[in-house]
Design a protein around this motif. Structure first.
Motif, PDB file in Angstrom:
ATOM      1  N   ASP A   5      -3.128  -0.542   5.530  1.00  0.00           N
ATOM      2  CA  ASP A   5      -3.930  -0.683   4.323  1.00  0.00           C
ATOM      3  C   ASP A   5      -4.043  -2.120   3.826  1.00  0.00           C
ATOM      4  OD1 ASP A   5      -4.449   2.004   4.140  1.00  0.00           O
ATOM      5  OD2 ASP A   5      -2.634   2.415   3.012  1.00  0.00           O
ATOM      6  N   GLU A   6      -3.220  -3.018   4.332  1.00  0.00           N
ATOM      7  CA  GLU A   6      -3.229  -4.373   3.793  1.00  0.00           C
ATOM      8  C   GLU A   6      -4.553  -5.065   4.096  1.00  0.00           C
ATOM      9  OE1 GLU A   6      -0.976  -3.157   5.748  1.00  0.00           O
ATOM     10  OE2 GLU A   6       0.816  -2.990   4.517  1.00  0.00           O
ATOM     11  N   PRO A   7      -5.187  -5.639   3.068  1.00  0.00           N
ATOM     12  CA  PRO A   7      -6.442  -6.346   3.320  1.00  0.00           C
ATOM     13  C   PRO A   7      -6.222  -7.589   4.163  1.00  0.00           C
ATOM     14  CG  PRO A   7      -5.710  -6.702   1.068  1.00  0.00           C
ATOM     15  CD  PRO A   7      -4.802  -5.668   1.650  1.00  0.00           C
ATOM     16  N   GLU A   8      -7.104  -7.799   5.106  1.00  0.00           N
ATOM     17  CA  GLU A   8      -7.050  -8.986   5.955  1.00  0.00           C
ATOM     18  C   GLU A   8      -8.299  -9.804   5.726  1.00  0.00           C
ATOM     19  OE1 GLU A   8      -4.566  -9.836   7.815  1.00  0.00           O
ATOM     20  OE2 GLU A   8      -3.371  -8.006   7.731  1.00  0.00           O
ATOM     21  N   GLY A 224     -15.202  -0.492   1.952  1.00  0.00           N
ATOM     22  CA  GLY A 224     -13.789  -0.555   1.622  1.00  0.00           C
ATOM     23  C   GLY A 224     -13.527  -0.112   0.190  1.00  0.00           C
ATOM     24  N   PRO A 244     -10.993  -5.479  -0.995  1.00  0.00           N
ATOM     25  CA  PRO A 244     -11.641  -5.573   0.316  1.00  0.00           C
ATOM     26  C   PRO A 244     -12.895  -4.699   0.415  1.00  0.00           C
ATOM     27  CG  PRO A 244      -9.666  -4.257   0.474  1.00  0.00           C
ATOM     28  CD  PRO A 244      -9.673  -4.825  -0.904  1.00  0.00           C
ATOM     29  N   GLN A 247     -13.991  -1.346   5.361  1.00  0.00           N
ATOM     30  CA  GLN A 247     -12.947  -0.515   5.954  1.00  0.00           C
ATOM     31  C   GLN A 247     -13.326  -0.267   7.411  1.00  0.00           C
ATOM     32  OE1 GLN A 247     -11.921   4.097   5.706  1.00  0.00           O
ATOM     33  NE2 GLN A 247     -11.302   3.045   3.826  1.00  0.00           N
ATOM     34  N   SER A 284     -13.223  -9.541   3.378  1.00  0.00           N
ATOM     35  CA  SER A 284     -11.881  -8.991   3.562  1.00  0.00           C
ATOM     36  C   SER A 284     -12.018  -7.551   4.037  1.00  0.00           C
ATOM     37  CB  SER A 284     -11.073  -9.055   2.267  1.00  0.00           C
ATOM     38  OG  SER A 284     -11.751  -8.402   1.217  1.00  0.00           O
ATOM     39  N   GLU A 286      -9.862  -3.734   5.451  1.00  0.00           N
ATOM     40  CA  GLU A 286      -8.683  -2.880   5.599  1.00  0.00           C
ATOM     41  C   GLU A 286      -8.900  -2.036   6.840  1.00  0.00           C
ATOM     42  OE1 GLU A 286      -8.484  -0.582   2.047  1.00  0.00           O
ATOM     43  OE2 GLU A 286     -10.525   0.181   2.235  1.00  0.00           O
ATOM     44  N   LYS A 288      -7.927   1.378   9.033  1.00  0.00           N
ATOM     45  CA  LYS A 288      -7.378   2.729   9.065  1.00  0.00           C
ATOM     46  C   LYS A 288      -7.274   3.173  10.518  1.00  0.00           C
ATOM     47  CE  LYS A 288      -7.414   3.635   4.553  1.00  0.00           C
ATOM     48  NZ  LYS A 288      -6.206   4.030   3.785  1.00  0.00           N
TER      49      LYS A 288
END
Length: 294
Positions: A5-8, A224, A244, A247, A284, A286, A288
């Motif tokens: 789940d961490e936004p990149e 996202g 973010p 997704q 940004s 996330e 899944k």
């Protein structure tokens, strides 16, 4: 299979050529239309100082209509950003003490003050440039700020010059709409903008990178959790959030342990980070993880 789940965010990229050229030319011998300042007079057509002399300070009608359509489910956030292409906004400028002097009685006073562009710090630490669609919204936010009228494209260029990745419209108002970095760059270049989660060209590039990993059986791009924003009345608006904004759902082959999954995701992110299109169009994201259907 666990979720990631961490936004990149993509690695830092050089500014696109159009933006760099526009910044390099700012403050030169000619105006933004390429007309030289030399020889100008204050007579006839030259007496018009700027494009907003008859401005009544109200918000642009096209922007208001686009936001209303977004709230009512008839439009999208791409339409809101598109409306800004011809909209006027106000940038807040405030006095900033440049030099202080002490009097012969030991009192301190301002000897020199400069006018400074206001920037904000977003929740994730990034720099944001506030802009206001109406003079009233700016006055309510900061009564002492001086409103400078500019086209939104010029405001976006100023944001880039200040190192800001976000353009925040009407902070503290009924609707605060955030234009994320790819949208800011598109406005600054006066190009159209497509959200990453509906960008078919981007989806193709990311899918091709994912196809190099045999354990990845499919990929899907969705909005996202940071796309939406909340209005002052608590209603949810499907756009204008700070991110973010993308997704990415990865459908993986069965039988991968945690270490293999971690290595796979890291490798894929490295592939994406080397892609120029990804760097320009994704703010940004996330990720899944899902098990591929049998």
């Amino acid at each position: 299979m666990p979720d990631v789940d961490e936004p990149e965010r993509p690695a830092a990229r050089h500014l696109p050529g159009h933006i760099a050229a526009a910044l390099a030319g700012a403050g030169g011998a000619a105006d933004s239309a390429g007309q030289p300042w030399s020889g100008r007079s204050l007579a006839g057509d030259d007496a018009k100082i700027h494009n907003f002399e008859d401005d009544d300070g109200r918000a642009d009608a096209g922007y208001l209509a686009a936001v209303a359509a977004l709230r009512e489910g008839r439009g999208d956030e791409a339409g809101v950003v598109a409306s800004l292409a011809t909209a006027r906004v106000f940038i807040p400028i405030v006095a900033q003490l440049a030099e202080e002097v002490e009097t012969d009685r030991g009192l301190h006073g301002d000897k020199q003050a400069d006018m400074a562009l206001v920037t904000l710090k977003a929740a994730d630490g990034r720099i944001a440039l506030p802009a206001f669609t109406s003079a009233a919204a700016l006055a309510a936010w900061h009564p002492e700020a001086r409103p400078v009228a500019v086209y939104a494209a010029r405001a976006a260029l100023s944001a880039v010059a200040e190192g800001a990745e976000l353009l925040v419209l009407d902070p503290g108002a009924e609707v605060t709409f955030v234009v994320r970095r790819p949208g800011v760059w598109a406005l600054a270049q006066q190009h159209g903008w497509v959200p990453s989660y509906t960008d078919q060209e981007l989806a193709g590039e990311m899918g091709r990178a994912a196809s190099r990993f045999t354990a990845i059986r499919g990929i899907e791009l969705l909005p996202g959790r940071g796309v939406a924003c909340s209005a002052a009345d608590g209603s949810i608006i499907p756009g204008g959030g700070a991110g973010p904004e993308l997704q990415v759902v990865l459908y993986l082959a069965d039988g991968l342990d945690a270490g293999a999954v971690q290595q796979l995701v890291a490798g894929l992110q490295a592939e994406w980070s080397r892609n120029v299109l990804f760097g320009e169009r994704v703010d940004s994201l996330e990720i899944k993880l899902r098990r591929a259907p049998d």
